[in-house]
Each structure stands twice: as C-alpha cells, then as structure tokens.
Design a protein around this motif. Structure first.
Motif, short mmCIF file in Angstrom:
data_model
loop_
_atom_site.label_atom_id
_atom_site.label_comp_id
_atom_site.label_asym_id
_atom_site.label_seq_id
_atom_site.Cartn_x
_atom_site.Cartn_y
_atom_site.Cartn_z
N ARG A 109 0.84 -1.19 0.00
CA ARG A 109 0.00 0.00 0.00
C ARG A 109 0.88 1.25 0.00
O ARG A 109 2.00 1.25 0.51
N ILE A 110 0.33 2.31 -0.57
CA ILE A 110 1.05 3.58 -0.68
C ILE A 110 1.52 4.06 0.69
O ILE A 110 2.68 4.43 0.89
N GLY A 111 0.62 4.06 1.66
CA GLY A 111 0.95 4.55 2.99
C GLY A 111 2.06 3.76 3.65
O GLY A 111 2.95 4.33 4.30
N ASP A 112 2.05 2.43 3.46
CA ASP A 112 3.08 1.58 4.07
C ASP A 112 4.46 1.90 3.48
O ASP A 112 5.47 1.82 4.19
N ILE A 114 5.54 4.82 2.35
CA ILE A 114 6.04 6.06 2.93
C ILE A 114 6.41 5.84 4.39
O ILE A 114 7.43 6.36 4.88
N LEU A 115 5.61 5.03 5.12
CA LEU A 115 5.93 4.70 6.51
C LEU A 115 7.30 4.04 6.62
O LEU A 115 8.05 4.29 7.57
N GLU A 116 7.63 3.20 5.64
CA GLU A 116 8.91 2.50 5.66
C GLU A 116 10.08 3.49 5.66
O GLU A 116 11.08 3.29 6.35
N VAL A 117 9.94 4.57 4.88
CA VAL A 117 10.99 5.60 4.84
C VAL A 117 11.12 6.26 6.20
O VAL A 117 12.24 6.47 6.71
N LEU A 118 9.99 6.62 6.81
CA LEU A 118 10.02 7.27 8.13
C LEU A 118 10.64 6.38 9.19
O LEU A 118 11.46 6.81 9.99
N ARG A 119 10.25 5.10 9.18
CA ARG A 119 10.77 4.17 10.20
C ARG A 119 12.27 3.92 10.02
O ARG A 119 13.01 3.79 10.99
N ALA A 120 12.72 3.85 8.77
CA ALA A 120 14.13 3.56 8.50
C ALA A 120 15.04 4.62 9.08
O ALA A 120 16.19 4.34 9.45
N GLU A 134 -0.21 13.89 6.09
CA GLU A 134 0.25 15.27 5.86
C GLU A 134 1.14 15.36 4.63
O GLU A 134 1.05 16.31 3.84
N LEU A 135 2.01 14.37 4.44
CA LEU A 135 2.91 14.37 3.29
C LEU A 135 2.12 14.24 1.98
O LEU A 135 2.41 14.91 0.99
N LEU A 136 1.13 13.35 1.98
CA LEU A 136 0.30 13.18 0.77
C LEU A 136 -0.49 14.44 0.47
O LEU A 136 -0.62 14.85 -0.69
N PHE A 155 -3.63 4.51 -8.48
CA PHE A 155 -3.29 5.92 -8.64
C PHE A 155 -2.97 6.20 -10.10
O PHE A 155 -2.45 5.34 -10.81
N SER A 156 -3.25 7.43 -10.56
CA SER A 156 -2.83 7.83 -11.90
C SER A 156 -1.31 7.99 -11.94
O SER A 156 -0.65 8.03 -10.89
N GLY A 157 -0.75 8.11 -13.14
CA GLY A 157 0.70 8.29 -13.27
C GLY A 157 1.19 9.51 -12.52
O GLY A 157 2.22 9.46 -11.83
N GLY A 158 0.47 10.61 -12.65
CA GLY A 158 0.86 11.83 -11.97
C GLY A 158 0.77 11.71 -10.46
O GLY A 158 1.62 12.23 -9.73
N MET A 159 -0.24 10.98 -9.97
CA MET A 159 -0.38 10.81 -8.53
C MET A 159 0.70 9.89 -7.97
O MET A 159 1.18 10.09 -6.86
N ARG A 160 1.10 8.89 -8.75
CA ARG A 160 2.22 8.04 -8.31
C ARG A 160 3.50 8.86 -8.19
O ARG A 160 4.30 8.66 -7.27
N GLN A 161 3.70 9.79 -9.14
CA GLN A 161 4.89 10.63 -9.07
C GLN A 161 4.86 11.49 -7.81
O GLN A 161 5.89 11.72 -7.17
N ARG A 162 3.68 11.96 -7.43
CA ARG A 162 3.56 12.77 -6.22
C ARG A 162 3.90 11.95 -4.96
O ARG A 162 4.45 12.49 -3.99
N VAL A 163 3.56 10.66 -4.99
CA VAL A 163 3.92 9.80 -3.86
C VAL A 163 5.44 9.72 -3.72
O VAL A 163 5.98 9.80 -2.61
#
Length: 546
Positions: A109-112, A114-120, A134-136, A155-163
């Motif tokens: 999942r998208i959220g997981d 981003i969470l992985e980056v924060l936890r690392a 908040e980041l999204l 997600f659309s291509g543009g939304m994936r890039q935003r992630v």
C-alpha cells in the motif's frame, strides 16, 4: 564565503559494456550552496541522471566512479563506508526518481511505503500515520486519509509521481535530488509541488538539485543552471543569464527548441469551407467529413474498497477524431484523460456509452475483429519502462507487432525496424540494446517506433513526449506531423504540456473530474478560455512570464 553543502570536483563515471568501458561523465565540476537550487539540463543521455545516481552512490551494477571527488558537508562520498552512506541516503540526501512504477512496490500500500521511509530513519514522531497523510496532502493528493491504504495501480501516473515526491521529502533532507520530478505532472500540480520545494529550501536551508529537460521550468525555479552535453558541462551560470544570453552553441539550440506560446503551430489547418469537424486528409486531399473514431457518452466507474458508491473516473465524455487530425485532451492529473484513452484502446470496458472505430462499436466485436481494430489503433504510453519488455532487445520490441500480425518476411521486418529507428532518431546500433541500457527519452522513442510499425490509422499518445528533452521532443513532434501529412494519420494526444498541445492540435478538450468542461480550437482554448480550470492550467505554465 558560505561553504558549499555539495562540492563535485572533476567527477568521472564509467560503465562496463560489451564493447568495453564507456566513460559517461567526463570531468564534471560544480557546487551547491545551502538553500540553493541548481538545475541540471541537457538532452536525453547527456549524463544528468548518472550524476544524480553518483551523488549518493546508487549507480547501476556495471557503473563506477572512476575519478574525482564528491563531498557532502565536507565528507567524501566516493570513499565512504556503505553503513555511513545508508545513514545519509533519505535522511540527509533525499531522492525523487523519475519512474514511479519501477520505484513503487506494486504489492504494498502507498501509505506503508512512505511509513517504511520514516521508520528507516526514525522520523515522523509518534503518530507516523498522520505524518504520512500530511505528506500526501502536501504534494496535492486529495482524500489522503482514504487513499493512504490504496495500491500504486489505483493511482494515476501523476499521482504516483507525487507519492515519490512525498517519500523524498519525508525526512526533510538537507539536499534533495529531484530527477525529472514533475515530468508526469500537470502544470497546476507541478506548480504546487515546486512551490513546496521552494518553501522547503527557504524554511530549512535545504538545497535542491533539479534535473529536468524543461528549460523554462529550470530558469523559473533555479538559482543557477548547469547545461550538460555528452557527459560534459558546456555552460553554467545564473538561470536568466543562461536563457537570455546563452554562450555555447548547444545551449542556444536548447533555448530555440523550447516550446512556448510564441512557437508556430506545426499542424495544417483545415481548408476554408471544410465541413465542420472534418479533417484534412493526407496529401491535401478533399476534407473527409466522416470521423475515424467517435466517443459518445463514455463513462467508466470503479469500485473502491470501503466505499459504497462507485468512483467515476470518466462521465458523459463525447468527442470525435477526424481522419488526419490531432485531437488533444488536457487536464489535471486524475481528471480522466488516461482512463478515456484506455477505454478507446479497448484495454478497459466502458461502464456506459460507446466507442466506435472506423464505424464499428468495439464493444460488439469478436476477438478476431478486435485484432483488426488494434492494428489500426496503436498506443504510446506515458511510462516507456513499464511498456517495454526488459527481456527483449530494441529491435525485437519494434519487430514484435509485425510478428504478431504476421507481416513480412524476416528480412522485410528487419528493414522496417531499421527505418523506424531512423525515423525516431536512434542509430542502428541501438537495435541490439535492452531497455535498461537506454535513457528515459530513448526508451520513449523506441515506444513510438513500435507504435508506428503497423502503419496505424490512429495513434493514441498518452504523455508520449513528456520524458523527452526539448531537442528530441521537437524532432518527434515534427515527425508526427510529417507522418500525419503524408499518411493521413489521426492522433489522440494526451498531455499536460499546454505549449506542446497548442503546437500540434487541431482541436482541444479540457477535462476536469472525469468530464469535458471546455472544447475548441487551440486558439479558442488558450486565448479565450471559458472554464476556470482552463485558466488555472494556463496560469501555471512554467516560464510563461519570464
């Protein structure tokens, strides 16, 4: 004098290839000060992304830093231990890569992710999920609280890039390397994201290296611009100085090729008195009043987990594509542009409405009849890396549709492949290479060559030139218009680059939230916009007021 955050001195990078060692970066030197934005521009394959990969030692396995120095905050990157490098990557040096599909795990999942980056890196505080939301929201993803649990394919291509941008900013790095961070974004979201990057630079004293082929964007957003050509820096200086007083011949060509609203239209307009909605046929023949493709009342809905009501990605969409004409669809990321294209291509079924190709309703056709339609309608997608099989060589990829449709002998197909490579400005020695050995722009040229292999009647170009540098983009656009004139080709052109849309289109439709809100000629749309979202798109064009 302020000490530079990053100091690159005589950097050299080499790659081991079947033909021996290739030097890709040849003695590049530059500095980035705290809080400064440096843009690196240049054509596809010039070495921009190789420099980005060198700065935190993320080169491909066959690449190595063969000479020179890279110092970040005084520490030498080229000799740093891997453990120390890992503590820098993400936390101190953030990266926004170019290709969202190959950099997001489709199984998570998208959220997981981003969470992985924060936890690392031990970032995000106690409520990390709220930090992800908040980041999204920061990068402009609507309904972030709900979408955090979705997967990349939703997600659309543009939304994936935003992630990816959210992941790059997650730990508030001191240096952010943004490699074509907005090439998949419409101009309004691009402006929002780059405004955020500007704010980050100002608030935290962070620095940004912006790698882009969009020269107006570079000049608008950067303090300084570095111009690369064939692995070397040919010019660097203050951003506006580069635009207004380019010194090197290559820089002058980049400035001249950058599309703007002053650029002359490439398309032939229909003759006076031609039937309304009719396109000029090939070779200047009589106008053909019959459209090649007709979309009527198109709607496409999806079921989203946890929501009772379906999500309508497109609703009540109607337009025609006359023979020999270019019809463009513009709009924000997620407005329904690509969904409409996928239904027209027969890759997805319409929930409501009809799509007719050459007079046939594609929803009623049998499998063999659909094969015939697919020979007439060919796609070029936004993401060339995802659409090219990594196991095939360039020559095999271009030949594949000819083999599927049993066209020509082996010798005839080989000759056709050679001609198509030449058409898209790739040398014959690219034939034996694989997609991972090409730059993003080169991969897109292969995708365009493959689409043209079957001599189609309609080509659907979904952000097909967004990955190309301005020189290659200009060549491809001229090629497309030449083919249209000579062969009577029709195009459905989907793009967020409004300057390019104005150059290549006969008719433009503006989409917002799944619906067409405005239609007209390029002149009508861009000089007298009626819809508020059209005016917002125009106002967000980078470099328009430089």
């Amino acid at each position: 004098m302020t000490e530079p955050l990053l100091k690159v001195d005589d950097l050299r990078v080499a790659f081991s290839t079947a033909r021996g060692e290739l030097e890709a970066i040849k003695g590049v030197s530059f500095e980035v000060l705290p809080g400064e934005t440096l843009a690196i521009v240049g054509e596809s394959g010039s070495g921009k992304s190789t420099i980005a990969a060198s700065l935190n030692r993320l080169l491909a396995s066959n690449g190595r830093i063969s000479g020179g120095s890279v110092r970040f905050d005084g520490a030498e990157i080229t000799t740093m231990a891997e453990r120390d490098l890992n503590s820098l990557r993400g936390a101190q040096i953030g990266l926004v890569p170019q290709d969202p599909m190959s950099n997001l795990n489709p199984m998570h999942r998208i959220g997981d992710q981003i969470l992985e980056v924060l936890r690392a890196h031990g970032a995000g505080g106690e409520n990390k999920r709220q930090r992800v939301v908040e980041l999204l929201e920061m990068v402009g993803i609507p309904d972030a609280e709900q979408r955090i649990d979705q997967y990349p394919h939703e997600f659309s291509g543009g939304m994936r890039q935003r992630v990816l941008i959210a992941m790059g900013l997650a730990c508030q790095p001191r240096l952010l390397i943004a490699d074509e961070p907005t090439s998949a974004l419409d101009v309004t979201v691009q402006r929002r994201v780059l405004d955020r990057l500007d704010a980050l630079t100002e608030e935290l004293g962070a620095s940004v290296i912006l790698i882009t082929h969009d020269l107006p964007l570079a000049v608008e957003r950067a303090d300084r611009v570095l111009v690369m050509y064939r692995g070397e820096v040919v010019e660097q200086g203050a951003a506006k100085q580069i635009l207004e007083q380019p010194k090197h011949e290559y820089t002058k060509r980049l400035v001249e090729a950058a599309p703007s609203f002053m650029t002359t239209s490439l398309v032939e307009k229909p003759a006076a008195g031609a039937a309304a909605g009719a396109g000029a046929a090939a070779g200047g023949a009589d106008a053909d009043p019959e459209p090649f493709a007709r979309v009527t009342g198109l709607g496409k809905s999806y079921r989203i987990r946890g929501q009772a009501e379906p999500f309508w990605a497109a609703r009540e969409v109607s337009f025609t594509i006359p023979r020999g004409r270019t019809v463009s669809i513009v709009g924000e990321s997620g407005s329904g542009k690509s969904t409409t294209a996928r239904v027209l291509l027969g890759l997805e079924d319409a929930t409501e409405g009809t799509v007719e190709i050459a007079g046939d309703d594609i929803s009623t056709l049998k499998r063999r009849e659909l094969m015939g339609i697919r020979r007439k309608v060919q796609p070029v997608f936004q993401n060339p890396f995802a659409s090219l099989d990594p196991r095939y060589t360039v020559a095999e990829l271009i030949e594949e549709p000819l083999k599927v449709h049993r066209i020509g002998s082996r010798a005839e197909r080989a000759k056709k492949v050679g001609q198509l490579l030449d058409d898209v400005m790739l040398a014959a020695d690219y034939g034996p290479r694989y997609p991972h050995q090409l730059s993003g722009g080169q991969r897109q040229r292969v995708a365009i060559a493959r689409a043209l292999a079957l001599d189609p009647d309609l080509v659907v170009l979904d952000e097909a030139v967004s990955a190309l540098d301005v020189l290659v983009q200009a060549q491809i656009l001229e090629l497309l218009t030449d083919l249209q004139r000579d062969l009577g080709l029709s195009y459905l052109f989907i793009s967020h680059d409004l300057a390019v849309v104005r150059m290549i289109s006969h008719e433009v439709h503006v989409m917002q939230r799944g619906r067409i809100v405005e239609s007209g000629t390029p002149e009508q749309i861009f000089e007298q916009p009626q819809a508020e979202c059209t005016r917002e798109l125009l106002a967000a064009i980078p470099g328009l007021n430089l």
